[in-house]
Design a protein around this motif. Structure first.
Motif, PDB file in Angstrom:
ATOM      1  N   VAL A  74      25.882  48.410  42.376  1.00  0.00           N
ATOM      2  CA  VAL A  74      25.913  48.743  40.892  1.00  0.00           C
ATOM      3  C   VAL A  74      27.508  47.874  40.411  1.00  0.00           C
ATOM      4  N   ARG A  75      27.306  47.738  39.209  1.00  0.00           N
ATOM      5  CA  ARG A  75      28.414  46.803  38.528  1.00  0.00           C
ATOM      6  C   ARG A  75      29.390  47.910  38.028  1.00  0.00           C
ATOM      7  N   GLU A  76      30.231  48.422  39.019  1.00  0.00           N
ATOM      8  CA  GLU A  76      31.295  49.201  38.749  1.00  0.00           C
ATOM      9  C   GLU A  76      32.593  48.955  39.796  1.00  0.00           C
ATOM     10  N   GLY A  97      21.609  52.210  30.371  1.00  0.00           N
ATOM     11  CA  GLY A  97      22.060  51.432  29.291  1.00  0.00           C
ATOM     12  C   GLY A  97      21.833  49.999  29.671  1.00  0.00           C
ATOM     13  N   TRP A  98      22.002  49.509  30.606  1.00  0.00           N
ATOM     14  CA  TRP A  98      21.843  48.123  30.971  1.00  0.00           C
ATOM     15  C   TRP A  98      20.320  47.877  30.781  1.00  0.00           C
ATOM     16  N   GLN A  99      19.541  48.647  31.641  1.00  0.00           N
ATOM     17  CA  GLN A  99      18.015  48.592  31.489  1.00  0.00           C
ATOM     18  C   GLN A  99      17.623  48.634  29.970  1.00  0.00           C
ATOM     19  N   SER A 101      18.924  47.480  27.459  1.00  0.00           N
ATOM     20  CA  SER A 101      19.475  46.362  26.813  1.00  0.00           C
ATOM     21  C   SER A 101      18.745  45.323  27.151  1.00  0.00           C
ATOM     22  N   ARG A 102      18.604  45.229  28.568  1.00  0.00           N
ATOM     23  CA  ARG A 102      17.738  43.951  29.284  1.00  0.00           C
ATOM     24  C   ARG A 102      16.350  43.957  28.651  1.00  0.00           C
ATOM     25  N   LYS A 103      15.634  45.166  28.494  1.00  0.00           N
ATOM     26  CA  LYS A 103      14.255  44.981  27.550  1.00  0.00           C
ATOM     27  C   LYS A 103      14.382  44.433  26.442  1.00  0.00           C
ATOM     28  N   GLN A 395      19.911  38.649  36.943  1.00  0.00           N
ATOM     29  CA  GLN A 395      20.183  36.948  36.694  1.00  0.00           C
ATOM     30  C   GLN A 395      20.482  36.748  35.334  1.00  0.00           C
ATOM     31  N   CYS A 396      21.396  35.769  35.114  1.00  0.00           N
ATOM     32  CA  CYS A 396      22.034  35.234  33.895  1.00  0.00           C
ATOM     33  C   CYS A 396      20.677  34.944  32.923  1.00  0.00           C
ATOM     34  N   LEU A 397      21.028  35.179  31.717  1.00  0.00           N
ATOM     35  CA  LEU A 397      20.093  34.866  30.529  1.00  0.00           C
ATOM     36  C   LEU A 397      20.415  33.447  30.029  1.00  0.00           C
TER      37      LEU A 397
HETATM   38  C1  HEM Z   1      27.921  27.712  33.062  1.00  0.00           C
HETATM   39  C2  HEM Z   1      27.571  28.829  32.434  1.00  0.00           C
HETATM   40  C3  HEM Z   1      27.390  30.334  32.815  1.00  0.00           C
HETATM   41  C4  HEM Z   1      27.352  30.736  33.937  1.00  0.00           C
HETATM   42  C5  HEM Z   1      28.074  30.037  35.164  1.00  0.00           C
HETATM   43  C6  HEM Z   1      26.905  32.069  34.169  1.00  0.00           C
HETATM   44  C7  HEM Z   1      27.046  33.016  35.072  1.00  0.00           C
HETATM   45  C8  HEM Z   1      26.495  34.171  35.189  1.00  0.00           C
HETATM   46  C9  HEM Z   1      26.294  34.882  36.157  1.00  0.00           C
HETATM   47  C10 HEM Z   1      26.714  34.525  37.848  1.00  0.00           C
HETATM   48  C11 HEM Z   1      25.897  36.233  36.164  1.00  0.00           C
HETATM   49  C12 HEM Z   1      25.349  37.385  36.962  1.00  0.00           C
HETATM   50  C13 HEM Z   1      26.213  38.507  36.672  1.00  0.00           C
HETATM   51  C14 HEM Z   1      26.291  39.445  37.699  1.00  0.00           C
HETATM   52  O1  HEM Z   1      25.145  39.469  38.491  1.00  0.00           O
HETATM   53  O2  HEM Z   1      26.867  40.602  37.693  1.00  0.00           O
HETATM   54  C15 HEM Z   1      25.326  36.217  34.614  1.00  0.00           C
HETATM   55  C16 HEM Z   1      24.881  37.196  33.723  1.00  0.00           C
HETATM   56  C17 HEM Z   1      24.590  37.112  32.449  1.00  0.00           C
HETATM   57  N1  HEM Z   1      24.720  35.737  31.583  1.00  0.00           N
HETATM   58 FE1  HEM Z   1      25.676  34.162  32.348  1.00  0.00          FE
HETATM   59  N2  HEM Z   1      26.574  32.383  32.838  1.00  0.00           N
HETATM   60  C18 HEM Z   1      26.820  31.286  31.879  1.00  0.00           C
HETATM   61  C19 HEM Z   1      26.148  30.958  30.693  1.00  0.00           C
HETATM   62  C20 HEM Z   1      25.647  32.137  29.771  1.00  0.00           C
HETATM   63  C21 HEM Z   1      25.359  31.908  28.578  1.00  0.00           C
HETATM   64  C22 HEM Z   1      25.496  30.550  27.831  1.00  0.00           C
HETATM   65  C23 HEM Z   1      24.749  32.998  28.176  1.00  0.00           C
HETATM   66  C24 HEM Z   1      24.140  33.326  26.694  1.00  0.00           C
HETATM   67  C25 HEM Z   1      23.694  34.412  26.152  1.00  0.00           C
HETATM   68  C26 HEM Z   1      24.711  34.089  29.406  1.00  0.00           C
HETATM   69  C27 HEM Z   1      24.375  35.349  29.207  1.00  0.00           C
HETATM   70  C28 HEM Z   1      24.380  36.084  30.661  1.00  0.00           C
HETATM   71  C29 HEM Z   1      23.807  37.586  30.255  1.00  0.00           C
HETATM   72  C30 HEM Z   1      23.586  38.230  29.010  1.00  0.00           C
HETATM   73  C31 HEM Z   1      24.129  38.148  31.629  1.00  0.00           C
HETATM   74  C32 HEM Z   1      23.830  39.412  31.968  1.00  0.00           C
HETATM   75  C33 HEM Z   1      22.407  39.793  32.579  1.00  0.00           C
HETATM   76  C34 HEM Z   1      22.125  41.023  33.109  1.00  0.00           C
HETATM   77  O3  HEM Z   1      23.126  41.765  33.866  1.00  0.00           O
HETATM   78  O4  HEM Z   1      21.127  41.625  32.782  1.00  0.00           O
HETATM   79  N3  HEM Z   1      25.434  33.463  30.358  1.00  0.00           N
HETATM   80  N4  HEM Z   1      25.860  34.925  34.177  1.00  0.00           N
END
Ligand code: HEM
Length: 451
Positions: A74-76, A97-99, A101-103, A395-397
């Motif tokens: 977990v992210r803590e 809370g995350w779950q 929001s993710r939905k 996974q990043c959105l």
């Molecule tokens: C070079 C650009 C970016 C990189 C390298 C990046 C990288 C990452 C990584 C590594 C995570 C995973 C975090 C984890 O597993 O704890 C993440 C999550 C996330 N990213 Fe990105 N990100 C980028 C740009 C963006 C942009 C432009 C957005 C716009 C909305 C974004 C939104 C998110 C969100 C909302 C999460 C959380 C997802 C979740 O935990 O459900 N990211 N990002």
């Protein structure tokens, strides 16, 4: 009946990481690289005195943490706890809370929705470039890129529902909020109750963010419309959650997405220039492609699918310079990864930076070669040998949004200028909350003379 006792899985080998850190005080990334080499793809513990995180680099093990048994990690703790008061209990938290929001947030980021933002992003970026760039005058690349990216994201997220004065307040507040806790990342064993430099600035910036964000959110909720901006979309998605609790959840997701998108994008877009400078032959191929596809500009969304080599270049850049260089997780229950015991309550550290350089998975790992990302060759790779955007349920959105932003910004700049760097020593990565260059990238944009 057999009386054989099954031996418990072995404990991970511990590396004296504090010694490597002491050896490379000026360049801690070398200590980290050395630990990666010594681990040879196996799970090890980094001995940092009171703090001994597990280092996980092999793609199979990364997959286990991010996907296979993800809810056990977990992210803590390290990195995350100091940021809780900024991100709250939304998309950047964990658990229920995350779950929830993710939905709500994930369905917003469809390809169709991102495509619908392209025109708007192109025109905002063109305006910001016009406003910020002074041809022929040297500047610091990170400052310039941030001045373009931060207002672009704020304007994209809020649509036309935000004033210039609010943007002028929000942009520096966000910048302070995401950078002022960096020191806690390198001192993860210092409890939150013990004050450290940056804490006060952090609290002030949260107050500013909250003042602006709550005022706009309440206004949008009072006059709900069909607008395409992110704030409107979040408010529509939470229309059945009235009152302060609903406001708070929208605020947490908005601030979480903002934090996720600006610092990462601005750092990645800063790396482009030293990487181009260090590889003139590859830079030439990028310039030729932009000249052929965009010409003298202006760049438009129709050009983006044609910028094939620039896309490959950006993917390779995120391999060697993954701005999210470290992904820490706290272990909920004892587990076994790759035959090694991993203890509950400890920290597991994943590192795209190290995994992306493993010789078992990357031919000539330290060589910068965009051809690796030729779409026809890509599917031969282990899914978790390359994870600049994380993986699994977290996974990043933002990959498509980032790619769109990067192609528009780089294509827009290179259609009019050539970058010239004034640095006299090699620019290498430095460890901060994101992987930043170790020095100011001194850059001048020289106008292209076209006949
Ligand atoms: C070079 C650009 C970016 C990189 C390298 C990046 C990288 C990452 C990584 C590594 C995570 C995973 C975090 C984890 O597993 O704890 C993440 C999550 C996330 N990213 Fe990105 N990100 C980028 C740009 C963006 C942009 C432009 C957005 C716009 C909305 C974004 C939104 C998110 C969100 C909302 C999460 C959380 C997802 C979740 O935990 O459900 N990211 N990002």
């Amino acid at each position: 009946m057999s009386t054989d006792v099954v031996a418990p899985p072995p404990e991970a080998r511990t590396l004296p990481f504090y010694r490597a850190l002491a050896k490379y005080t000026r360049d801690p990334i070398r200590a980290f690289e050395e630990a990666g080499k010594q681990a040879e793809g196996r799970i090890v513990r980094l001995n940092m005195g009171p703090f001994k995180p597990y280092l996980v680099t092999h793609p199979d093990h990364v997959q286990h943490v991010l996907r296979g048994n993800w809810s056990n990690y977990v992210r803590e703790g390290m990195f995350w706890d100091p940021l809780t008061s900024l991100f709250g209990d939304g998309i950047f938290s964990d658990g229920a809370g995350w779950q929830e929001s993710r939905k709500i947030v994930q369905p917003l980021f469809t390809t169709r929705y991102i495509d619908s933002l392209t025109e708007r992003m192109a025109s905002i970026l063109a305006e910001q470039i016009e406003e910020e760039i002074r041809p022929g005058v040297p500047f610091d690349a990170f400052t310039m890129v941030s001045k373009i990216v931060h207002p672009t994201i704020v304007r994209l997220f809020f649509g036309d529902k935000i004033s210039r004065e609010d943007i002028a307040q929000l942009v520096p507040a966000y910048d302070t909020a995401v950078t002022s806790k960096a020191i806690r990342l390198v001192l993860p064993f210092v409890p939150e109750g013990v004050p450290l430099p940056g804490d006060k600035a952090f609290e002030r910036s949260i107050k500013t963010i909250d003042e602006v964000a709550y005022a706009r959110i309440r206004e949008v909720r009072r006059n709900l419309d069909d607008d395409q901006d992110i704030v409107s979309a979040l408010c529509r998605a939470r229309k059945d959650e009235p009152g302060e609790a609903g406001d708070r959840k929208i605020r947490d997701d908005l601030v979480g997405m903002h934090g996720a998108s600006t610092e990462t994008s601005a750092t990645a877009l800063t790396w482009i220039w030293p990487v181009l400078d260090a590889h003139p032959e590859i830079a030439q191929l990028v310039y030729e492609e932009v000249d052929r596809v965009v010409g003298a500009g202006p760049i438009s969304p129709a050009h983006l699918p044609e910028l094939r080599y620039l896309r490959m270049f950006l993917n390779e850049m995120l391999r060697l310079y993954p701005v999210g260089w470290i992904l820490p997780r706290k272990v909920v229950a004892d587990d076994v990864i790759g035959g090694v015991q991993v203890r509950a309550g400890s920290t597991v550290v994943l590192s795209p930076y190290l995994t992306h350089r493993l010789p078992e998975f990357w031919d000539r790992p330290l060589e910068f070669d965009p051809e690796r990302f030729d779409p026809e060759r890509e599917d031969r790779r282990h899914r978790y040998a390359y994870f600049p955007y994380g993986g699994g349920p977290h996974q990043c959105l933002g990959p498509s949004l980032f790619m769109m932003e990067a192609l528009l910004l780089v294509g827009g700049i290179l259609s009019r200028f050539r970058p010239v760097l004034g640095n006299t020593t090699p620019i290498v990565p430095k460890l901060a909350s994101t992987l930043r260059p170790n020095q100011s990238v001194q850059m001048t944009l020289v106008p292209i003379e076209r006949s």
